[in-house]
Design a protein around this motif. Structure first.
Motif, PDB file in Angstrom:
ATOM      1  N   ALA B 155       0.852  -1.000  -0.088  1.00 55.27           N
ATOM      2  CA  ALA B 155      -0.079  -0.080   0.057  1.00 55.27           C
ATOM      3  C   ALA B 155       0.881   1.302  -0.044  1.00 55.27           C
ATOM      4  N   ARG B 156       0.585   2.161  -0.854  1.00 52.77           N
ATOM      5  CA  ARG B 156       1.080   3.479  -0.981  1.00 52.77           C
ATOM      6  C   ARG B 156       0.259   4.660  -0.334  1.00 52.77           C
ATOM      7  N   SER B 157       0.983   5.747   0.026  1.00 53.26           N
ATOM      8  CA  SER B 157      -0.276   6.438   0.690  1.00 53.26           C
ATOM      9  C   SER B 157      -0.663   7.664  -0.443  1.00 53.26           C
ATOM     10  N   GLY B 158       0.300   7.712  -1.379  1.00 56.58           N
ATOM     11  CA  GLY B 158      -0.077   8.961  -2.461  1.00 56.58           C
ATOM     12  C   GLY B 158       0.999   9.766  -1.893  1.00 56.58           C
ATOM     13  N   ARG B 159       1.083  11.003  -2.631  1.00 58.74           N
ATOM     14  CA  ARG B 159       2.149  12.005  -2.248  1.00 58.74           C
ATOM     15  C   ARG B 159       1.621  13.125  -1.459  1.00 58.74           C
ATOM     16  N   ILE B 160       2.401  13.416  -0.504  1.00 55.01           N
ATOM     17  CA  ILE B 160       1.925  14.914   0.042  1.00 55.01           C
ATOM     18  C   ILE B 160       3.034  15.846  -0.133  1.00 55.01           C
ATOM     19  N   ALA B 161       3.058  16.987  -0.244  1.00 55.17           N
ATOM     20  CA  ALA B 161       3.714  18.018  -0.608  1.00 55.17           C
ATOM     21  C   ALA B 161       3.974  19.354   0.119  1.00 55.17           C
ATOM     22  N   LEU B 162       4.895  19.968   0.615  1.00 55.56           N
ATOM     23  CA  LEU B 162       5.060  21.421   0.879  1.00 55.56           C
ATOM     24  C   LEU B 162       6.116  22.013  -0.078  1.00 55.56           C
ATOM     25  N   PRO B 163       5.942  23.493  -0.222  1.00 60.61           N
ATOM     26  CA  PRO B 163       6.751  24.075  -0.878  1.00 60.61           C
ATOM     27  C   PRO B 163       8.169  24.213  -0.087  1.00 60.61           C
ATOM     28  N   ARG B 164       9.151  24.133  -1.418  1.00 59.72           N
ATOM     29  CA  ARG B 164      10.437  24.063  -0.773  1.00 59.72           C
ATOM     30  C   ARG B 164      10.917  25.289  -0.033  1.00 59.72           C
ATOM     31  N   LEU B 165      11.768  25.167   0.856  1.00 55.37           N
ATOM     32  CA  LEU B 165      12.123  26.634   1.516  1.00 55.37           C
ATOM     33  C   LEU B 165      13.037  27.430   0.640  1.00 55.37           C
TER      34      LEU B 165
END
Lengths: 165, 165
Positions: B155-165
């Motif tokens: 099972a994979r969660s799918g991506r989560i993402a935040l902006p690079r700093l």
């Protein structure tokens, strides 16, 4: 949210579906029409690209969920449904958070991330991005600690789960 | 699926929504009606329990996505939409897999999990459950290696993402 606000019994459904447009909308629509709030949902392709696995967590009484599973089973493109009882499942979740921390606070945050066996993803002059994978309650505990700092942005993946061995 | 089969430009949308029944169904329905296949989607509550964040990855041309964002923005309960360009985002994903490995093969799997900085979640006499968090391409590489063994469930969660700093 923290575990305490999610104390009622939750249910984990693992739904194997064909990887086609519209399948997720049909599954989510079925829950919506019955007024069920989906607490978390994660969908991604499996090891066989023809299929995706939807892992969803709902917080409902036993009886309506049984009916829901029967209705899900009738949906086109739904291949297999299994319910994982929380006591028989390994549940894991992923968290990404950007925390405001200048050079004075940075060491504190980095230390806490170390204690929780997380990782530092990015470091800026006044912010840090951190990643933590683990049980939902571990992530809740970490989130509570991070609230002492300034959370600029936070994203969680929702739970994925496999049966215990 | 591995990265090579996902070589076209992908788009990451981060959609902040009110945490209410039916919101996810409306969002997924909008994509379905336009025939967009959602590659992965993750939804979970944010640090503010009134809101959930939906992170979704789609694989479409630029133009129809702009229209989609406008339509999403009109949906009730959608608070904020941001598109994260992959080159400006930190994307992370979670993988859980149960691998068939008797005592002879176990050491090999454990070693690979160590190399990838993953964790052993469960050990049985003939199976292991492993967890790995990281960039989607890291997970793809790990998944390819695990295919040399017998993947019982993944099972994979799918991506989560935040902006690079």
């Amino acid at each position: 949210m923290n575990e305490s606000s999610f104390s009622r019994q939750h249910h984990i459904l693992s739904v194997l579906v064909e990887n086609k447009a519209g399948v997720l909308a049909r599954v989510a629509g079925l829950f919506a029409r019955r007024g069920f709030n989906i607490f978390s949902l994660a969908v991604a392709p499996t090891q066989d690209e023809r299929f995706s696995r939807i892992t969803l967590v709902v917080d409902v009484e036993r009886a309506p969920l049984d009916q829901m599973v029967k209705q899900l089973d009738k949906l086109i493109n739904v291949v297999e449904i299994s319910e994982l009882h929380p006591s028989l499942a390994r549940e894991r979740e992923l968290l990404l958070a950007t925390i405001k921390a200048d050079s004075d606070l940075r060491a504190q945050v980095i230390q806490l991330v170390g204690v929780f066996e997380g990782q530092i993803v990015d470091v800026g002059t006044s912010m840090l991005t951190v990643m933590l994978a683990g049980s939902p309650s571990k992530l809740d505990d970490f989130e509570v600690l991070m609230r002492s700092y300034d959370i600029i942005e936070l994203a969680r993946s929702g739970r994925i789960a496999l049966p215990r061995l």
